[in-house]
Design a protein around this motif. Structure first.
Motif, PDB file in Angstrom:
ATOM      1  N   GLU A  15       0.838  -1.206   0.000  1.00 36.60           N
ATOM      2  CA  GLU A  15       0.000   0.000   0.000  1.00 36.60           C
ATOM      3  C   GLU A  15       0.873   1.257   0.000  1.00 36.60           C
ATOM      4  OE1 GLU A  15      -3.221   0.483  -0.457  1.00 36.60           O
ATOM      5  OE2 GLU A  15      -3.328  -1.677  -0.836  1.00 36.60           O
ATOM      6  N   GLU A  16       1.963   1.233   0.729  1.00 35.38           N
ATOM      7  CA  GLU A  16       2.869   2.388   0.745  1.00 35.38           C
ATOM      8  C   GLU A  16       3.454   2.634  -0.645  1.00 35.38           C
ATOM      9  OE1 GLU A  16       5.698   1.317   3.718  1.00 35.38           O
ATOM     10  OE2 GLU A  16       4.459   2.027   5.388  1.00 35.38           O
ATOM     11  N   LEU A  17       3.869   1.572  -1.308  1.00 36.60           N
ATOM     12  CA  LEU A  17       4.429   1.729  -2.658  1.00 36.60           C
ATOM     13  C   LEU A  17       3.377   2.273  -3.619  1.00 36.60           C
ATOM     14  CD1 LEU A  17       6.783  -0.664  -4.548  1.00 36.60           C
ATOM     15  CD2 LEU A  17       4.714   0.157  -5.666  1.00 36.60           C
ATOM     16  N   SER A 137       9.927  -3.498  -0.489  1.00 33.42           N
ATOM     17  CA  SER A 137      10.541  -2.393   0.261  1.00 33.42           C
ATOM     18  C   SER A 137      11.798  -1.866  -0.410  1.00 33.42           C
ATOM     19  CB  SER A 137      10.860  -2.852   1.689  1.00 33.42           C
ATOM     20  OG  SER A 137       9.689  -3.257   2.362  1.00 33.42           O
ATOM     21  N   VAL A 138      12.630  -2.749  -0.939  1.00 33.44           N
ATOM     22  CA  VAL A 138      13.857  -2.303  -1.595  1.00 33.44           C
ATOM     23  C   VAL A 138      13.550  -1.651  -2.935  1.00 33.44           C
ATOM     24  CG1 VAL A 138      16.048  -3.060  -2.607  1.00 33.44           C
ATOM     25  CG2 VAL A 138      15.320  -3.969  -0.386  1.00 33.44           C
ATOM     26  N   LEU A 145      11.890   8.122  -5.785  1.00 37.61           N
ATOM     27  CA  LEU A 145      10.903   9.155  -5.444  1.00 37.61           C
ATOM     28  C   LEU A 145      11.095   9.563  -3.983  1.00 37.61           C
ATOM     29  CD1 LEU A 145       7.966   7.450  -7.366  1.00 37.61           C
ATOM     30  CD2 LEU A 145       9.399   9.361  -8.130  1.00 37.61           C
ATOM     31  N   SER A 146      10.020   9.777  -3.266  1.00 37.83           N
ATOM     32  CA  SER A 146      10.134  10.303  -1.905  1.00 37.83           C
ATOM     33  C   SER A 146      10.510   9.247  -0.879  1.00 37.83           C
ATOM     34  CB  SER A 146       8.805  10.940  -1.499  1.00 37.83           C
ATOM     35  OG  SER A 146       7.737   9.995  -1.579  1.00 37.83           O
ATOM     36  N   ALA A 150      15.533   5.436   4.802  1.00 37.17           N
ATOM     37  CA  ALA A 150      15.164   5.996   6.110  1.00 37.17           C
ATOM     38  C   ALA A 150      13.717   5.655   6.475  1.00 37.17           C
ATOM     39  CB  ALA A 150      15.358   7.505   6.110  1.00 37.17           C
ATOM     40  N   ASP A 151      12.916   5.294   5.478  1.00 39.86           N
ATOM     41  CA  ASP A 151      11.521   4.938   5.719  1.00 39.86           C
ATOM     42  C   ASP A 151      11.341   3.468   6.068  1.00 39.86           C
ATOM     43  OD1 ASP A 151      10.180   7.511   5.118  1.00 39.86           O
ATOM     44  OD2 ASP A 151      11.040   7.203   3.128  1.00 39.86           O
ATOM     45  N   TRP A 152      12.389   2.669   5.938  1.00 42.50           N
ATOM     46  CA  TRP A 152      12.295   1.268   6.347  1.00 42.50           C
ATOM     47  C   TRP A 152      12.083   1.194   7.858  1.00 42.50           C
ATOM     48  CZ3 TRP A 152      17.380  -0.513   3.525  1.00 42.50           C
ATOM     49  CH2 TRP A 152      17.132  -0.610   2.145  1.00 42.50           C
ATOM     50  N   SER A 153      11.399   0.174   8.312  1.00 42.87           N
ATOM     51  CA  SER A 153      11.291  -0.030   9.753  1.00 42.87           C
ATOM     52  C   SER A 153      12.627  -0.536  10.285  1.00 42.87           C
ATOM     53  CB  SER A 153      10.188  -1.056  10.065  1.00 42.87           C
ATOM     54  OG  SER A 153      10.606  -2.361   9.686  1.00 42.87           O
ATOM     55  N   ASP A 154      12.860  -0.349  11.579  1.00 44.97           N
ATOM     56  CA  ASP A 154      14.091  -0.835  12.182  1.00 44.97           C
ATOM     57  C   ASP A 154      14.197  -2.354  12.068  1.00 44.97           C
ATOM     58  OD1 ASP A 154      14.887   1.723  12.942  1.00 44.97           O
ATOM     59  OD2 ASP A 154      13.893   1.584  14.894  1.00 44.97           O
TER      60      ASP A 154
END
Length: 233
Positions: A15-17, A137-138, A145-146, A150-154
Motif C-alpha cells: 500500500e505504501e508503494l 521495500s527495496v 521518489l520520496s 530511512a523509511d524502512w522499519s528498524d
C-alpha cells in the motif's frame, strides 16, 4: 518470524508503494529509476511479476505440485521488458491485482505447508513472505521518489542487514566488521586481521551494503575510505 505476521507487513508495504506511485506524472514510467538500465516502468512491472512468481511458490508448497516461479530466466526478463512501457494506471492496477493473488495464496496456506521445502529458494515456504517484503521495500526505494531507506522499519533494516551479511560471507566480499548503533554484537564479513570497522545506523548500513546508499553517514575505523561492497541483488 511468523510468516503470517510478515504477510501483514507485505500488505502495508505494498500500500505504501502504491501511494507513492499514485502521485507520479503518467509520463514518469519512462523516466530512469535508480537501477541501471531500468525505467520506473521496469521497476513497477518487476514488482508485479515478482508477486506472481512468489504466488507460484506458495501454490507449490500448498499443493505439492511443482510450480516454478518463472517459466525460465528468459521469460522473466521478457515479461519485465514487455510490461515496462504500459500506462501508469495499468501498472498500478497490475501490482494491486498481483498482490491480491499473493495475499490469497498466503491466506490459503495450511500451517504444515509453511514447512515445505522449495528448491528454487533453497528454503522452506516460510521464507516466501520475507522475500516478498524485501522485494517491495527495496524496489520502492529504487523508484527514486520520496521513499528512501530511512523509511524502512528498524526490524526490516536489521533483518535485511543480517541477511546480506550471511550471504556475503560466502560471496567474496571484502572483510569488514559492522557495528550498527544500538546493537550489542558486531556483524562480521570475511576473515582478516584488523578489518575496517564500519559504524552507523542500521538502516544506513543495510542500505549501503544493498547498494541503495553511498554510506556518507557511516564511520570507518581506522580512518580511511569505506571498503567497496560487492554487488547485491
Amino acid at each position: 518470524m511468523d510468516p503470517l505476521v510478515l504477510l501483514t507487513d507485505v500488505d502495508r508495504a505494498t500500500e505504501e508503494l502504491l501511494r507513492t506511485a499514485a502521485d507520479l506524472d503518467p509520463a514518469a514510467v519512462g523516466r530512469p529509476s535508480l537501477l541501471p538500465d531500468w525505467t520506473v516502468g521496469h521497476v513497477l512491472t518487476h514488482v508485479a511479476r515478482n508477486a506472481d512468481a512468489l504466488t507460484n511458490l506458495l501454490t507449490w508448497a500448498r499443493t505439492g505440485v511443482e510450480t516454478p516461479p518463472y517459466a525460465s530466466a528468459e521469460a522473466r526478463e521478457a515479461g519485465i521488458q514487455e510490461g515496462a512501457g504500459r500506462p501508469l494506471r495499468e501498472q498500478l492496477d497490475d501490482i494491486r491485482a498481483a498482490h491480491d493473488r499473493f495475499a490469497d495464496a498466503g491466506a490459503a496456506m495450511p500451517a504444515e505447508a509453511w514447512a515445505f521445502f522449495l528448491p528454487p529458494i533453497n528454503q522452506s515456504a516460510a521464507a516466501v513472505p520475507w522475500a516478498r517484503l524485501r522485494e517491495v521495500s527495496v524496489h520502492h526505494v529504487d523508484l527514486g521518489l520520496s521513499y528512501t531507506p530511512a523509511d524502512w522499519s528498524d526490524a526490516f533494516a536489521l533483518r535485511l542487514l543480517r541477511e546480506i551479511v550471511s550471504e556475503a560471507v560466502s560471496a567474496g566480499w571484502p572483510a569488514m566488521e559492522l557495528r550498527p548503533y544500538g546493537i550489542e554484537h558486531a556483524l562480521t564479513i570475511g576473515s582478516a586481521d584488523n578489518p575496517p570497522v564500519i559504524g552507523g545506523p542500521t538502516k544506513s548500513l543495510a542500505a549501503w551494503l544493498a547498494g541503495r546508499a553511498d554510506g556518507a553517514d557511516l564511520t570507518v575505523s581506522p580512518d580511511g575510505e569505506l571498503p567497496e561492497p560487492a554487488r547485491w541483488k
